[in-house]
Design a protein around this motif. Structure first.
Motif, PDB file in Angstrom:
ATOM      1  N   CYS A  45     115.001  -5.102 -25.630  1.00 44.36           N
ATOM      2  CA  CYS A  45     114.127  -4.824 -26.779  1.00 44.36           C
ATOM      3  C   CYS A  45     113.529  -3.423 -26.776  1.00 44.36           C
ATOM      4  N   CYS A  46     113.239  -2.845 -25.621  1.00 47.93           N
ATOM      5  CA  CYS A  46     112.673  -1.489 -25.568  1.00 47.93           C
ATOM      6  C   CYS A  46     113.574  -0.474 -26.276  1.00 47.93           C
ATOM      7  N   GLY A  82     114.782  -1.174 -21.371  1.00 54.19           N
ATOM      8  CA  GLY A  82     114.915  -2.627 -21.419  1.00 54.19           C
ATOM      9  C   GLY A  82     115.076  -3.283 -20.068  1.00 54.19           C
ATOM     10  N   CYS A 111     109.864  -3.775 -17.967  1.00 49.44           N
ATOM     11  CA  CYS A 111     111.060  -4.366 -17.350  1.00 49.44           C
ATOM     12  C   CYS A 111     111.804  -3.332 -16.517  1.00 49.44           C
ATOM     13  N   CYS A 141     105.036  -2.782 -22.961  1.00 48.11           N
ATOM     14  CA  CYS A 141     105.967  -3.882 -23.260  1.00 48.11           C
ATOM     15  C   CYS A 141     105.911  -4.198 -24.749  1.00 48.11           C
ATOM     16  N   PRO A 142     106.642  -3.479 -25.553  1.00 48.73           N
ATOM     17  CA  PRO A 142     107.366  -2.251 -25.215  1.00 48.73           C
ATOM     18  C   PRO A 142     106.452  -1.037 -25.351  1.00 48.73           C
TER      19      PRO A 142
HETATM   20  S1  SF4 Z   1     109.302  -4.321 -21.398  1.00 44.85           S
HETATM   21 FE1  SF4 Z   1     108.923  -5.874 -22.981  1.00 44.85          FE
HETATM   22  S2  SF4 Z   1     109.854  -5.002 -24.834  1.00 44.85           S
HETATM   23 FE2  SF4 Z   1     110.706  -3.866 -23.083  1.00 44.85          FE
HETATM   24  S3  SF4 Z   1     112.611  -4.927 -22.554  1.00 44.85           S
HETATM   25 FE3  SF4 Z   1     110.962  -5.825 -21.302  1.00 44.85          FE
HETATM   26  S4  SF4 Z   1     110.265  -7.616 -22.482  1.00 44.85           S
HETATM   27 FE4  SF4 Z   1     111.418  -6.291 -23.893  1.00 44.85          FE
END
Ligand code: SF4
Length: 173
Positions: A45-46, A82, A111, A141-142
């Motif tokens: 998702c990032c 991510g 992450c 996050c993110p």
């Molecule tokens: S830090 Fe949050 S937004 Fe980024 S990849 Fe991990 S779960 Fe997804």
């Protein structure tokens, strides 16, 4: 003032106005820090926020870093955006190894930095620095696109003055 002294003074003035004395390391650091080419890659998702950073609203192009390259052989910046799984880790490592030197890595998000909400999972690497060296960690996050841009600017400062950050290594803990 004698003629000879006047000539010497004029010559010294000419030198001062037309030459810059510096080191090769400083020139290389200046050139490299202003021409980063990120690799087009994302893990989870990032990566959506990374894409936003390069789009019109946040406009990474203002700083000259928007030319994302499709091949690791043309890139010198790997933004690990991510969650990295152990299954994906060899692929990420290979991408990193295919990038020519000198090269840099930004761990984008919780992450990539520490495993984030999945740190205790059997399948998630608790930080990409288990696999490749990281130069800058961007928390969140993110992280918002502005945070990533700030991380890139921190990296720019680090590349321009490597002597200030030498010795900070967290690779292969
Ligand atoms: S830090 Fe949050 S937004 Fe980024 S990849 Fe991990 S779960 Fe997804």
């Amino acid at each position: 003032m004698t003629l000879r002294t006047a000539e010497e003074t004029a010559a010294r003035e000419l030198l001062r106005e037309n030459f810059i004395l510096t080191s090769l390391e400083t020139v290389l650091g200046w050139a490299r820090s202003n021409s980063l080419w990120p690799l087009t890659s994302g893990l989870a998702c990032c990566a959506i926020e990374m894409m936003s950073a390069a789009a019109g609203r946040f406009d990474l192009a203002r700083f000259g870093y928007e030319v994302f390259r499709p091949s690791p052989r043309q890139a010198d910046l790997l933004i690990t955006a991510g969650t990295l799984t152990w299954k994906m880790a060899p692929v990420l490592k290979r991408l990193y190894e295919q990038m020519p030197e000198p090269k840099w890595v930004i761990a984008m998000g919780s992450c990539a930095s520490t495993g984030g909400p999945f740190a205790d999972s059997y399948s998630v690497v608790p930080g990409v620095d288990y696999v490749i060296p990281v130069d800058v960690y961007v928390p969140g996050c993110p992280p918002r696109p502005e945070a990533l841009i700030d991380g890139i600017l921190q990296l720019k400062a680090k590349i321009a003055k490597p002597q200030l950050t030498r010795g900070v290594v967290r690779y292969g803990r």
